[in-house]
Design an enzyme around this catalytic site. Structure first.
Site, PDB file in Angstrom:
ATOM      1  N   GLU A  69      -5.384  -8.442  -1.357  1.00 14.59           N
ATOM      2  CA  GLU A  69      -6.201  -8.239  -0.047  1.00 14.59           C
ATOM      3  C   GLU A  69      -7.535  -7.926  -0.446  1.00 14.59           C
ATOM      4  OE1 GLU A  69      -4.671  -5.531   2.776  1.00 14.59           O
ATOM      5  OE2 GLU A  69      -2.434  -6.040   2.674  1.00 14.59           O
ATOM      6  N   GLU A 129       0.757  -1.136  -0.019  1.00 15.24           N
ATOM      7  CA  GLU A 129      -0.039   0.154   0.096  1.00 15.24           C
ATOM      8  C   GLU A 129       0.775   1.172  -0.078  1.00 15.24           C
ATOM      9  OE1 GLU A 129      -2.984  -0.469   3.077  1.00 15.24           O
ATOM     10  OE2 GLU A 129      -4.057  -1.464   1.750  1.00 15.24           O
TER      11      GLU A 129
HETATM   12  P1  P53 Z   1      -7.516  -2.844   9.147  1.00 16.99           P
HETATM   13  C1  P53 Z   1      -6.382   1.566   5.263  1.00 16.99           C
HETATM   14  C2  P53 Z   1      -7.395   1.626   4.518  1.00 16.99           C
HETATM   15  C3  P53 Z   1      -7.409   0.284   3.435  1.00 16.99           C
HETATM   16  C4  P53 Z   1      -6.674  -0.606   3.748  1.00 16.99           C
HETATM   17  O1  P53 Z   1      -7.048  -2.875   7.654  1.00 16.99           O
HETATM   18  C5  P53 Z   1      -5.521  -0.712   4.757  1.00 16.99           C
HETATM   19  C6  P53 Z   1      -5.774   0.637   5.598  1.00 16.99           C
HETATM   20  C7  P53 Z   1      -4.583   0.899   6.732  1.00 16.99           C
HETATM   21  O2  P53 Z   1      -4.833   0.077   7.855  1.00 16.99           O
HETATM   22  O3  P53 Z   1      -4.528  -1.415   5.035  1.00 16.99           O
HETATM   23  C8  P53 Z   1      -4.598  -2.827   4.537  1.00 16.99           C
HETATM   24  O4  P53 Z   1      -6.303  -3.895   9.658  1.00 16.99           O
HETATM   25  C9  P53 Z   1      -3.184  -3.222   4.975  1.00 16.99           C
HETATM   26  C10 P53 Z   1      -3.571  -4.462   6.012  1.00 16.99           C
HETATM   27  C11 P53 Z   1      -4.555  -4.019   6.928  1.00 16.99           C
HETATM   28  C12 P53 Z   1      -5.752  -4.335   6.234  1.00 16.99           C
HETATM   29  O5  P53 Z   1      -5.674  -3.173   5.056  1.00 16.99           O
HETATM   30  O6  P53 Z   1      -7.146  -1.405   9.416  1.00 16.99           O
HETATM   31  O7  P53 Z   1      -2.321  -3.792   3.971  1.00 16.99           O
HETATM   32  O8  P53 Z   1      -2.041  -4.417   6.738  1.00 16.99           O
HETATM   33  O9  P53 Z   1      -4.728  -5.096   7.873  1.00 16.99           O
HETATM   34  C13 P53 Z   1      -7.162  -4.060   6.688  1.00 16.99           C
HETATM   35  O10 P53 Z   1      -9.024  -2.930   9.125  1.00 16.99           O
END
Ligand code: P53
Length: 501
Positions: A392, A202
């Site tokens: 993801e 990211e």
């Molecule tokens: P969490 C922000 C917006 C979209 C994805 O996020 C993001 C973030 C930053 O947190 O991060 C990604 O755990 C990231 C992972 C993360 C996952 O999305 O905040 O690559 O590390 O855990 C989900 O719900």
């Protein structure tokens, strides 16, 4: 047209070192910023903790990886605070059990990240830490035992803390060389075990978050964000060049936080504003990494913020020579862009802007929008024509454990079913999509909030927000559902949607 996934499509799940491994001070590992970051929640930020120059404890609001220390202060672990990443979900000790469960689901790919601080505890050490190298070798060997291909993120928000403290992080050009040395070390070490590498997770968050939270962000902050990004672009390109010399079969991807932006109205002002959002938050990074040069709009973005970027001729050459083979991205939600005053705003973590009346939102304010994934895939594929991976995608939700221990997470199944169907639509429309790794194949610590209760996994981990629990693993209903989806190369999900589920 019949919807189907191509033969050999890679199915699996994804985790990140700092959110899953735990064992934060074991076997010579150095610290990273999440080790000094407390837990938060949907309306309470996480804090990075420190000791200031007079010895007083302090904390500053942190978005996981962007906190800046006051003069003379050093990050510190405070006794009366709880740090959820310290033990993560103990993947470090339980990876064999976990990978066995992934294999049971039928994974052909498993995305994980290597912790830089396990390999070079201070980021710029002369010699790598053997125990760190051994750990990942063993993880990769375990994957191959089951025919699972590792997909490795070289950096997942976890610059060694020592580099943050001594150099101020990525605004310092010297980090490029440290990163390239680290990358070269792991390329040599795992050249026969790993084929797929993602350089920075990211990468676009640095500028996108400034923008999302940035009504008050100063020109100086933009200057630093763009310079930080430029150094990461060059580090990524140089690492790719070095990697190709080590093993020409390596495949390199970038990794973009893929948010689909929509104009709030058909007011031309909104349409243009929306286009500019795509440019700043999505294309800016993708263009440099896929085309090897900054987009035509970049000059406008810099000018708007009085940014003077330090770019050398050698940088430009490296960017052109070190472009990616694959465009990879995360996808969770879409967002609405408007120049108009709106009453109905989204509140949650990492999701601001106008509320979309056509969509529903998760408990953390993230829009449920599978068609937005199709839109993103089609738009980006047309721009670069590179094979794509969704690395993801998932739903953070509270799960209930029934008395008999089962977990009926139908909401999570619904989420993935719809997104898998959306991917099949994009493939039918010509997109060369080659992989799907769901976020958090297993529950882990949330990056944004530090919570456990914001669960993403198909495998439940018995740990709560205060760190209590046995850490035992239990498959949820989604585990068994995904297993059937994989056994049918996605057909099960496609058919369920088409028959109205
Ligand atoms: P969490 C922000 C917006 C979209 C994805 O996020 C993001 C973030 C930053 O947190 O991060 C990604 O755990 C990231 C992972 C993360 C996952 O999305 O905040 O690559 O590390 O855990 C989900 O719900």
């Amino acid at each position: 047209m019949k919807k189907e996934f191509p033969k050999g499509f890679l199915w699996g799940g994804a985790i990140a070192a700092n959110q899953a491994e735990g064992a934060y001070n074991v076997d010579g590992r150095g610290l990273v910023q999440t080790d000094v970051t407390t837990g938060g929640s949907v309306d309470k930020p996480r804090y990075a903790t420190y000791i200031d120059k007079d010895g007083n404890a302090g904390k500053l609001s942190s978005m996981g990886h962007t906190a800046k220390l006051p003069e003379g202060a050093t990050f510190a672990i405070l006794e009366d605070e709880y740090y959820p990443n310290h033990e993560g979900v103990d993947f470090y000790h339980r990876y064999k059990e976990d990978i066995k469960l992934f294999a049971e689901m039928g994974y052909s790919v498993f995305r994980l990240s290597i912790s830089w601080a396990r390999i070079f505890p201070n980021g710029d050490d002369k010699e790598p830490n053997q125990a760190g190298l051994d750990f990942y070798r063993s993880v990769f060997e375990e994957c191959h035992k089951y025919g699972i291909e590792p997909l490795v993120s070289i950096w997942h928000f976890d610059t060694p803390l020592s580099l943050e403290e001594r150099y101020g992080g990525w605004t310092d050009r010297r980090l490029i060389d440290f990163y390239v040395t680290y990358a070269e070390t792991i390329f040599r070490e795992y050249k026969d075990l790993v084929t797929y590498w993602l350089t920075f997770n990211e990468i676009n968050n640095t500028v996108m978050f400034l923008d999302m939270f940035g009504d008050k962000a100063s020109d100086h902050e933009y200057q630093e964000a763009y310079q930080h990004l430029h150094h990461q672009f060059v580090a990524s390109a140089r690492a790719i060049k070095v990697g190709r010399d080590i093993n020409p079969d390596f495949k390199f991807g970038n990794m973009i936080c893929g948010i689909t932006f929509y104009p709030g109205t058909c007011d031309p002002k909104d349409i243009l504003e929306n286009q500019h959002k795509w440019e700043q938050n999505i294309f800016y990074c993708g263009d440099v990494q896929a085309k090897g040069r900054y987009g035509s709009y970049a000059k406008r973005l810099w000018k708007e913020r009085n940014v003077e970027l330090n770019i050398t001729e050698e940088d430009q050459k490296d960017l052109l020579e070190g472009t990616i083979d694959l465009y990879t991205f995360s996808y969770y939600m879409s967002s609405v862009v408007t120049t108009h005053e709106v009453e109905d705003k989204v509140s949650g973590n990492f999701s601001l802007g106008a509320k979309n009346p056509y969509l529903t939102y998760s408990d953390w304010g993230w829009a449920h929008d599978p068609m937005g994934l199709q839109y993103y895939l089609e738009k980006i594929y047309d721009r670069y024509e590179l094979p794509m991976m969704v690395v993801e995608n998932g739903l953070g939700a509270v799960d209930t454990v029934e008395e008999d221990g089962s977990i009926h997470d139908t909401y999570r199944i619904d989420y993935h079913r719809a997104h898998i169907h959306a991917m099949a639509e994009a493939i039918a429309n010509g997109v060369d999509l080659v992989a799907y790794t769901t976020w958090g194949c297993i529950d882990l610590v949330s990056a944004g909030t530090g919570e456990m209760r914001k669960r993403y996994g198909f495998i439940y981990v018995d740990k709560d927000d205060a760190g209590n629990g046995t850490f035992d693993r239990t498959p949820k209903d989604s585990f068994y559902w995904y297993k059937e989806v994989l056994a049918t190369n996605g057909q099960k999900a496609i058919e369920e949607v088409e028959s109205g589920q």
